[in-house]
Design a protein around this motif. Structure first.
Motif, PDB file in Angstrom:
ATOM      1  N   UNK A 153       5.221 -12.628 -11.040  1.00 27.90           N
ATOM      2  CA  UNK A 153       6.076 -13.286 -10.206  1.00 27.90           C
ATOM      3  C   UNK A 153       7.142 -12.087  -9.652  1.00 27.90           C
ATOM      4  N   UNK A 154       7.723 -11.311 -10.486  1.00 27.67           N
ATOM      5  CA  UNK A 154       8.681 -10.328 -10.128  1.00 27.67           C
ATOM      6  C   UNK A 154       7.995  -9.181  -9.066  1.00 27.67           C
ATOM      7  N   UNK A 155       6.619  -8.798  -9.201  1.00 29.80           N
ATOM      8  CA  UNK A 155       5.971  -8.039  -8.290  1.00 29.80           C
ATOM      9  C   UNK A 155       5.942  -8.776  -6.860  1.00 29.80           C
ATOM     10  N   UNK A 156       5.573 -10.040  -6.780  1.00 28.78           N
ATOM     11  CA  UNK A 156       5.808 -10.916  -5.563  1.00 28.78           C
ATOM     12  C   UNK A 156       6.989 -10.963  -5.097  1.00 28.78           C
ATOM     13  N   UNK A 157       8.094 -11.083  -5.904  1.00 27.67           N
ATOM     14  CA  UNK A 157       9.376 -11.187  -5.223  1.00 27.67           C
ATOM     15  C   UNK A 157       9.887  -9.866  -4.681  1.00 27.67           C
ATOM     16  N   UNK A 158       9.397  -8.502  -5.095  1.00 25.57           N
ATOM     17  CA  UNK A 158       9.563  -7.573  -4.652  1.00 25.57           C
ATOM     18  C   UNK A 158       8.550  -7.095  -3.457  1.00 25.57           C
ATOM     19  N   UNK A 159       7.573  -7.785  -3.376  1.00 23.88           N
ATOM     20  CA  UNK A 159       6.737  -7.358  -2.278  1.00 23.88           C
ATOM     21  C   UNK A 159       5.695  -6.214  -2.719  1.00 23.88           C
ATOM     22  N   UNK A 160       5.564  -6.070  -4.206  1.00 20.78           N
ATOM     23  CA  UNK A 160       4.906  -4.984  -4.834  1.00 20.78           C
ATOM     24  C   UNK A 160       3.622  -5.304  -4.923  1.00 20.78           C
ATOM     25  N   UNK A 161       2.410  -4.510  -4.520  1.00 22.54           N
ATOM     26  CA  UNK A 161       1.229  -4.918  -4.506  1.00 22.54           C
ATOM     27  C   UNK A 161       0.620  -3.856  -5.666  1.00 22.54           C
ATOM     28  N   UNK A 162       0.208  -4.559  -6.874  1.00 21.59           N
ATOM     29  CA  UNK A 162      -0.203  -3.539  -8.066  1.00 21.59           C
ATOM     30  C   UNK A 162      -1.165  -4.365  -8.974  1.00 21.59           C
ATOM     31  N   UNK A 163      -2.198  -3.930  -9.148  1.00 20.30           N
ATOM     32  CA  UNK A 163      -3.048  -4.328 -10.044  1.00 20.30           C
ATOM     33  C   UNK A 163      -2.700  -4.084 -11.595  1.00 20.30           C
ATOM     34  N   UNK A 164      -2.271  -5.411 -12.152  1.00 18.40           N
ATOM     35  CA  UNK A 164      -1.481  -5.038 -13.388  1.00 18.40           C
ATOM     36  C   UNK A 164      -2.846  -4.629 -14.528  1.00 18.40           C
ATOM     37  N   UNK A 165      -3.987  -4.795 -14.241  1.00 20.47           N
ATOM     38  CA  UNK A 165      -4.818  -4.571 -15.342  1.00 20.47           C
ATOM     39  C   UNK A 165      -5.457  -3.367 -15.319  1.00 20.47           C
ATOM     40  N   UNK A 166      -4.748  -2.479 -14.249  1.00 20.49           N
ATOM     41  CA  UNK A 166      -5.389  -0.830 -14.306  1.00 20.49           C
ATOM     42  C   UNK A 166      -4.595  -0.104 -15.320  1.00 20.49           C
ATOM     43  N   UNK A 167      -5.447   0.899 -15.687  1.00 19.73           N
ATOM     44  CA  UNK A 167      -4.951   1.826 -16.532  1.00 19.73           C
ATOM     45  C   UNK A 167      -3.985   2.615 -15.978  1.00 19.73           C
ATOM     46  N   UNK A 168      -2.916   2.968 -16.420  1.00 23.36           N
ATOM     47  CA  UNK A 168      -1.688   3.654 -15.781  1.00 23.36           C
ATOM     48  C   UNK A 168      -2.300   5.186 -15.149  1.00 23.36           C
ATOM     49  N   UNK A 169      -3.501   5.741 -15.935  1.00 22.72           N
ATOM     50  CA  UNK A 169      -3.524   7.086 -15.584  1.00 22.72           C
ATOM     51  C   UNK A 169      -4.388   7.051 -14.127  1.00 22.72           C
ATOM     52  N   UNK A 170      -4.895   5.788 -13.641  1.00 26.96           N
ATOM     53  CA  UNK A 170      -5.443   5.958 -12.424  1.00 26.96           C
ATOM     54  C   UNK A 170      -4.512   5.551 -11.158  1.00 26.96           C
ATOM     55  N   UNK A 171      -3.166   5.513 -11.449  1.00 24.00           N
ATOM     56  CA  UNK A 171      -2.293   4.951 -10.727  1.00 24.00           C
ATOM     57  C   UNK A 171      -1.767   6.348 -10.119  1.00 24.00           C
ATOM     58  N   UNK A 172      -1.462   6.110  -8.602  1.00 19.77           N
ATOM     59  CA  UNK A 172      -0.726   7.112  -8.027  1.00 19.77           C
ATOM     60  C   UNK A 172       0.789   7.133  -8.312  1.00 19.77           C
ATOM     61  N   UNK A 173       1.412   8.241  -7.811  1.00 27.27           N
ATOM     62  CA  UNK A 173       2.837   8.400  -8.069  1.00 27.27           C
ATOM     63  C   UNK A 173       3.668   7.231  -7.871  1.00 27.27           C
ATOM     64  N   UNK A 174       3.370   6.820  -6.343  1.00 25.15           N
ATOM     65  CA  UNK A 174       4.119   5.671  -6.208  1.00 25.15           C
ATOM     66  C   UNK A 174       3.801   4.304  -6.881  1.00 25.15           C
ATOM     67  N   UNK A 175       2.418   4.269  -7.471  1.00 33.73           N
ATOM     68  CA  UNK A 175       2.287   3.213  -8.325  1.00 33.73           C
ATOM     69  C   UNK A 175       2.695   2.901  -9.478  1.00 33.73           C
ATOM     70  N   UNK A 176       2.888   4.304 -10.224  1.00 31.74           N
ATOM     71  CA  UNK A 176       3.509   4.454 -11.235  1.00 31.74           C
ATOM     72  C   UNK A 176       5.096   3.967 -11.385  1.00 31.74           C
ATOM     73  N   UNK A 177       5.533   4.526 -10.271  1.00 33.00           N
ATOM     74  CA  UNK A 177       7.109   4.162  -9.961  1.00 33.00           C
ATOM     75  C   UNK A 177       7.211   2.671  -9.927  1.00 33.00           C
ATOM     76  N   UNK A 178       6.193   1.954  -9.250  1.00 32.47           N
ATOM     77  CA  UNK A 178       6.460   0.623  -9.278  1.00 32.47           C
ATOM     78  C   UNK A 178       6.175  -0.177 -10.773  1.00 32.47           C
TER      79      UNK A 178
END
Lengths: 327, 493
Positions: B129-154
């Motif tokens: 819900x928070x992600x939608x409210x902020x317009x953040x597209x992020x797969x919550x089930x991904x392990x964080x070591x696969x995230x880019x710098x921007x995705x880690x920030x999100x």
């Protein structure tokens, strides 16, 4: 109270106890220098037990081969000491090689396949210990004696006691020397610098072009070889034969000492002495008063807990005191 | 929504020198009084080491002020702990958040959340819900070591939002967001602020502060110079950097750069600079490189520009030897390396040096002593107590005016200081090719200008300089580069 006095001062009550304490500390020093070496290179060597035990067995076997016995007899009867020295050196080299090989295997597995050396070194050791137990109890046992042990090595191969009647011999000083050399290698050579950097900062080391994989293998091999040295001197200086259960936790104690010493080989020297003191003290306390063996183990545990917790607590205390003074 | 106030905050850092040296104290903050109102975006500007980070760390509980008080709503504190800060509605999002690599985004966010049971599905719902409210597209089930710098920030931002803060502290968010995302993120931030959320924005991008914030505070050397309504760009820049060094050196660099056509012939023998042929790599979970061919001529500054996810970071890893390429070759004046031969040590031997985008863990390591970090390529076989490597390292520190003993850990350096030291270390090897990835990240105007000057100097001495960047305004002046290549989806266009 009496038991406590016995505990603290027991080891210094006689030359016998004091000398044996130093002897024990020496052996621990070799092994914990090895453990510290692996830690410095960023690996964990959990195979210390088998590395000590196997090297001790190799030493005992080399020195009880018929030709070695003959060489010892020659030296003992006033003849040339050359052949005896040759076997002594050969046994030492093979002990180093045996320990080194047992360190090299997990190191190479890690470098090549990324297998955790924590697991492989432990499993290799755990699998090897019963095999060595079997060899000592079976094919290699000295049939003439009532012990579960290999034949005793000849007098010519035994290191002289420097504090008779205790077992303390020159290996104690060699151990201090080894730890010092290891510390100098780490702080004063490029190879030592690269090994420590690869241990603390693996990605940076790889980026800077250091041979990180070779360093891993070298660290584990050197660690194994140093444990092997402990096994060698356990035979030629302390027990003179390889009996079942010879390593009896020495590998684990060495790891504890290396951790207490914060991976610093120089700090390994006082840490080994302290460890040996507490161990001898509890042995003596058990013998001289009605303290049970288990309760001494608890005392040991508590002391080490305090030692390892000491530094951060001291840091906090210093900060608090400083603030008080500032106000 | 609560108001947060810092009153007469002072923070003195004491640094212990080498044995025998005096204890030095540095005032990171000197009598700073600031108010953070709900519903406002409050930008804090200042150059590297001005005290911006210290200020927000005091507010979020990471540092204790030496003196002064912190008032949040009706409560007044001498110092807050991180949990008190969160409990009072202050949440901070770090620029490079520490996440647990082996856990998923949801699990990371749940770490440290109150309550005995971790109810994952329920939490995931809230996070979504928070992600939608902020317009953040992020797969919550991904392990964080696969995230880019921007995705880690999100991911870290969502973690902060889940604690429903009154005041959200953002540390340089812009530097890791791509241009489009940047716009979207700040629009969302604006919208939430008009609903009463307060935001503290640490930034060194003056234009960004002018455009998005309601209130601007400028710090220099620990002192508050200005706090009030946003001013014009010029006024603020003059305040941050009164000497105008930035503009002066930019002109210098420009003058030294003679614009010529591409004087680099690919594929001929005797190549100078760096020429790359048909380089391909396909690392898992990352943008692959497919058949890159380009060159960076000696004496020139070449830029490759690409958005995050364009494969620019893959290229960085390939050029520094941290990634095995599948095919292609790399040539410098000293050597031609096939893909299979490319490794960090081989590249360095070929005369290539690199300043990686990850300065903290790759270009250095927080646990290393500064001296050990600087002398990586220069340690003598036997190290005596007074050796040339030590002299070399001391000289670098002196030139950079960094007052620190060699035995101190690099974790005590600011991001800008570390960047400068890593660059100096690489330049000292007199490389024939210098690759820099995101060299401007975390640098203020003045340091960025000094960086430009250094690069122009290196180019003048014949080094082929290659800059990889995701910032279209990088170096402000496109004429700084003699050639700009653009990368998209693993190919140069």
């Amino acid at each position: 109270m009496n038991a406590f006095a016995e505990f603290a001062l027991g080891p210094f009550s006689s030359l016998w106890h004091a000398g044996n304490l130093l002897d024990k500390a020496g052996l621990l020093m070799f092994a914990s220098t090895g453990a510290a070496f692996a830690l410095k290179s960023g690996t964990f060597n959990l195979g210390g037990e088998a590395q000590i035990y196997a090297s001790a067995l190799v030493t005992a076997m080399i020195l009880s081969t018929p030709s070695a016995v003959a060489a010892a007899e020659l030296a003992g009867s006033g003849g040339s000491a050359g052949p005896a020295l040759f076997f002594f050196a050969l046994a030492c080299a093979l002990a180093l090689a045996a320990g080194g090989l047992l360190g090299f295997i997990p190191g190479e597995l890690k470098a090549r396949f990324g297998a955790s050396e924590l697991l492989t070194s432990f499993l290799l050791s755990a699998a090897l210990l019963p095999v060595i137990d079997f060899l000592i109890a079976g094919p290699l046992r000295d049939e003439g004696k009532n012990l579960l042990a290999t034949p005793a090595i000849a007098d010519a191969f035994r290191m002289r006691s420097l504090l008779p009647p205790s077992l303390m011999n020159a290996s104690f000083f060699l151990a201090c020397g080894t730890a010092t050399v290891a510390a100098l290698f780490l702080s004063r050579t490029r190879a030592g610098y690269r090994l420590s950097v690869a241990g603390t900062a693996p990605e940076f080391a790889r980026f800077a072009g250091f041979p990180v994989k070779r360093i891993t293998v070298a660290g584990m091999t050197a660690s194994g070889a140093l444990h092997g040295l402990a096994g060698f001197f356990a035979i030629v200086g302390t027990w003179f034969m390889c009996h079942q259960g010879l390593s009896s936790g020495m590998g684990w104690s060495a790891l504890a000492i290396a951790l207490i010493a914060r991976h610093n080989p120089l700090a390994v020297i006082p840490a080994s002495l302290l460890y040996a003191w507490i161990e001898s003290a509890s042995d003596i306390a058990v013998l001289s008063s009605r303290v049970s063996f288990d309760s001494t183990a608890i005392v040991q545990g508590v002391i080490f807990l305090f030692i390892s917790a000491k530094l951060p607590i001291a840091g906090q205390l210093r900060a608090v005191l400083k603030k008080r003074r500032a106000r | 929504m609560k108001k947060a106030e810092l009153r007469h905050i002072r923070k003195i850092f004491e640094t212990r020198g080498d044995a025998g040296e005096e204890v030095r104290s540095v005032a990171a903050l000197d009598d700073v009084t600031l108010t953070f109102n709900p519903g406002e975006i409050h930008a804090i500007l200042g150059e590297n080491g001005a005290g911006k980070s210290t200020l927000v760390h005091i507010l979020s509980g990471l540092h204790r002020p030496t003196s002064g008080v912190i008032a949040i709503g009706d409560s007044v504190f001498n110092a807050v702990t991180p949990s008190q800060a969160i409990g009072n509605g202050i949440a901070m999002v770090h620029q490079r958040p520490l996440l647990c690599d082996e856990l998923t985004v949801t699990e990371n966010i749940l770490l440290g959340s109150p309550g005995f049971l971790a109810r994952k599905p329920k939490a995931a719902e809230k996070i979504r819900a928070a992600a939608d409210a902020w317009g953040i597209e992020l797969d919550l089930s991904r392990k964080t070591h696969t995230l880019s710098a921007a995705e880690r920030f999100y991911a870290a931002l969502l973690g902060a939002l889940l604690r429903s803060p009154d005041l959200l502290i953002l540390d340089e968010p812009a530097s890791i967001l791509a241009a489009g995302e940047h716009e979207r993120f700040f629009t969302a931030l604006r919208a939430h602020c008009s609903n009463g959320l307060g935001a503290v924005l640490i930034t060194h991008r003056v234009a960004e502060a002018v455009r998005w914030s309601d209130r601007v505070s400028v710090l220099r050397e620990g002192k508050l110079l200005y706090s009030g309504a946003a001013k014009t760009l010029d006024e603020l820049e003059r305040m941050i950097d009164p000497e105008g060094l930035a503009s002066r050196t930019a002109r210098l660099a420009l003058a030294s750069d003679q614009k010529e056509g591409q004087a680099c012939k690919i594929g001929t023998d005797g190549t100078a600079g760096l020429s790359v042929r048909d380089l391909s790599a396909s690392p898992p979970n990352r943008t692959p490189l497919s058949g890159l061919t380009f060159c960076a001529p000696p004496g020139k500054i070449t830029a490759i520009y690409g958005l995050p996810g364009s494969g620019l970071s893959t290229l960085e890893d390939a050029l520094s030897g941290m990634l095995r390429c599948t095919s292609g070759s790399l040539a410098t004046s000293a050597a031609v390396l096939e893909a299979s031969e490319v490794a960090p040590s081989a590249l360095r031997k070929a005369g290539l040096a690199c300043v990686p985008s990850n300065r903290t863990w790759r270009g250095s390591n927080p646990e290393l002593a500064i001296g050990h970090m600087l002398c990586a390529y220069r340690m003598p076989r036997f190290i005596s107590s007074k050796n040339e490597a030590e002299v070399f390292a001391k000289k670098i520190l002196e030139d950079e005016r960094i007052n620190a003993p060699l035995s101190r850990k690099t974790s005590t350096l600011s991001g800008g200081q570390l960047q400068r030291l890593v660059l100096d270390r690489e330049l000292a090897e007199k490389p024939s090719v210098l690759v820099l990835s995101e060299p401007e990240w975390g640098l203020d105007i003045k340091s960025a200008a000094a960086l430009r000057l250094k690069l122009a100097q290196a180019a003048q001495e014949g080094t082929a300089v290659l800059v990889l960047t995701d910032n279209p305004d990088s170096f402000r002046d496109p004429s700084f580069f003699s050639n700009v290549l653009v990368m998209e989806e693993g190919v140069l266009i």
